[in-house]
Design a protein around this motif. Sequence first.
Motif, short mmCIF file in Angstrom:
data_model
loop_
_atom_site.label_atom_id
_atom_site.label_comp_id
_atom_site.label_asym_id
_atom_site.label_seq_id
_atom_site.Cartn_x
_atom_site.Cartn_y
_atom_site.Cartn_z
N LEU A 201 27.42 8.08 3.70
CA LEU A 201 26.86 8.11 2.26
C LEU A 201 25.75 9.30 1.63
CD1 LEU A 201 25.68 4.03 2.31
CD2 LEU A 201 27.61 5.26 0.80
N THR A 202 25.09 9.59 2.79
CA THR A 202 24.52 11.03 2.57
C THR A 202 25.15 12.01 2.03
OG1 THR A 202 22.85 10.24 4.26
CG2 THR A 202 22.54 12.57 3.48
N VAL A 204 28.25 11.75 0.74
CA VAL A 204 28.89 11.43 -0.51
C VAL A 204 27.87 11.68 -1.88
CG1 VAL A 204 29.66 9.53 -1.87
CG2 VAL A 204 30.47 9.74 0.39
N PHE A 205 26.54 11.58 -1.47
CA PHE A 205 25.49 11.66 -2.47
C PHE A 205 24.59 13.00 -2.20
CE2 PHE A 205 25.91 6.87 -2.52
CZ PHE A 205 26.40 6.91 -3.96
N ARG A 207 24.96 15.96 -3.36
CA ARG A 207 24.60 16.70 -4.58
C ARG A 207 23.46 16.11 -5.42
NH1 ARG A 207 28.13 20.82 -4.94
NH2 ARG A 207 30.46 20.33 -4.15
N ARG A 208 23.41 14.93 -5.34
CA ARG A 208 22.55 13.95 -6.24
C ARG A 208 21.15 14.08 -5.32
NH1 ARG A 208 25.70 8.65 -8.52
NH2 ARG A 208 27.70 9.81 -9.20
N LEU A 224 20.53 11.89 -14.12
CA LEU A 224 20.50 11.27 -12.66
C LEU A 224 19.66 10.00 -12.60
CD1 LEU A 224 21.36 11.42 -9.68
CD2 LEU A 224 19.33 12.77 -9.25
N MET A 229 18.33 6.72 -7.07
CA MET A 229 18.49 7.43 -6.02
C MET A 229 17.46 7.42 -5.11
SD MET A 229 21.40 8.48 -6.22
CE MET A 229 21.17 9.76 -4.61
N ARG A 271 25.09 20.06 0.89
CA ARG A 271 26.63 19.62 1.10
C ARG A 271 27.13 20.57 1.95
NH1 ARG A 271 29.64 15.90 -1.31
NH2 ARG A 271 31.85 16.00 -1.25
#
Length: 324
Positions: A201-202, A204-205, A207-208, A224, A229, A271
């Motif tokens: 999950l880290t 996947v997210f 960029r956020r 955002l 988040m 990323r």
Amino acid sequence: MPLSPATPSLARRAALPAAFTALSLASLLIGAKDIGIGWIFDPSPEALLVLTASRLPRLIALVLTGMGLAISGVILQQILRNRFAEPATTGGMEAAKLGILVALTLFPASAPLLRMGVAMLFCLAANLIFVAILQRIRFRDAVLVPVIGLMFGAVLGALAEFYAFSRNMLQSMQGWMLGDFSRIVQGHYEMIYLVLPVVALTYVFARRFTVLAMGQDMAESLGLGYRGMVALGLTLVSATVAATVITAGAVPFVGLVVPNLVTLWRGDNLRQTLPTVALSGGCLLLFCDILGRIVIYPYEVPLGLTVGAVGGAIFLLLILRRPA
């Protein structure tokens, strides 16, 4: 023949996987029971039993713990916008310890999953309180964040020790909180697999989480959901800390040292650097665990002590090299 410009880059990229492979093999072979490299060509039933029941579970637990704590450090550093934030410097470890103690007294016959859930809730609450404290304090010196976190963690640690002392659990608590992986055997480590979805999950997210480091105003201007988040990030950190603490105890400084060293080496593109952070976290724990096994062989030093010594020294160097 001259080397191409890409050759040094390829060599550097291969260095970390090669080091990880070598450390993993050494972790399987080194221990009180001498297996030797010959088991690969002529595996005996006794060697296979040692490998499957003890060495392989220990290797998996070390790697997943290192990956999870390193990723947790990255998440906290993005949320708090501070390079010195990680579960050991924000009170998360002490909160998880207190949560496990409360679960053991309230639900003495509970399953490990329930104890982990209580520890996760305590850790999440401590993280939210710490974030609220930092939002109330305005300062520029980055070193103050871990200082405040260490003071906050000291308060939580004192509460945990008082709670354990009042229920005659202090000695046993000090034993299982050392970060001792010698107790890891087949059937008593599987909780650590919960780190895998946290790592996924880290990524996947990623960029956020990078946008979070720009601050609330900038993140919200980019569309955002800042609070959501932050809640997701703190939940992932709390789940990782709870799983690692209930499996093997407290392991400090991994989430602080590894992300900072990877940033110095590979830059700030989250990323791209997350796989390096995860692999480096596993390498650090494998190295410290092997060091603890050989320094007083055939006995061993708990991993929490060796990581604390190595990580604390690197932490001090990171503070000293900080520009004035």
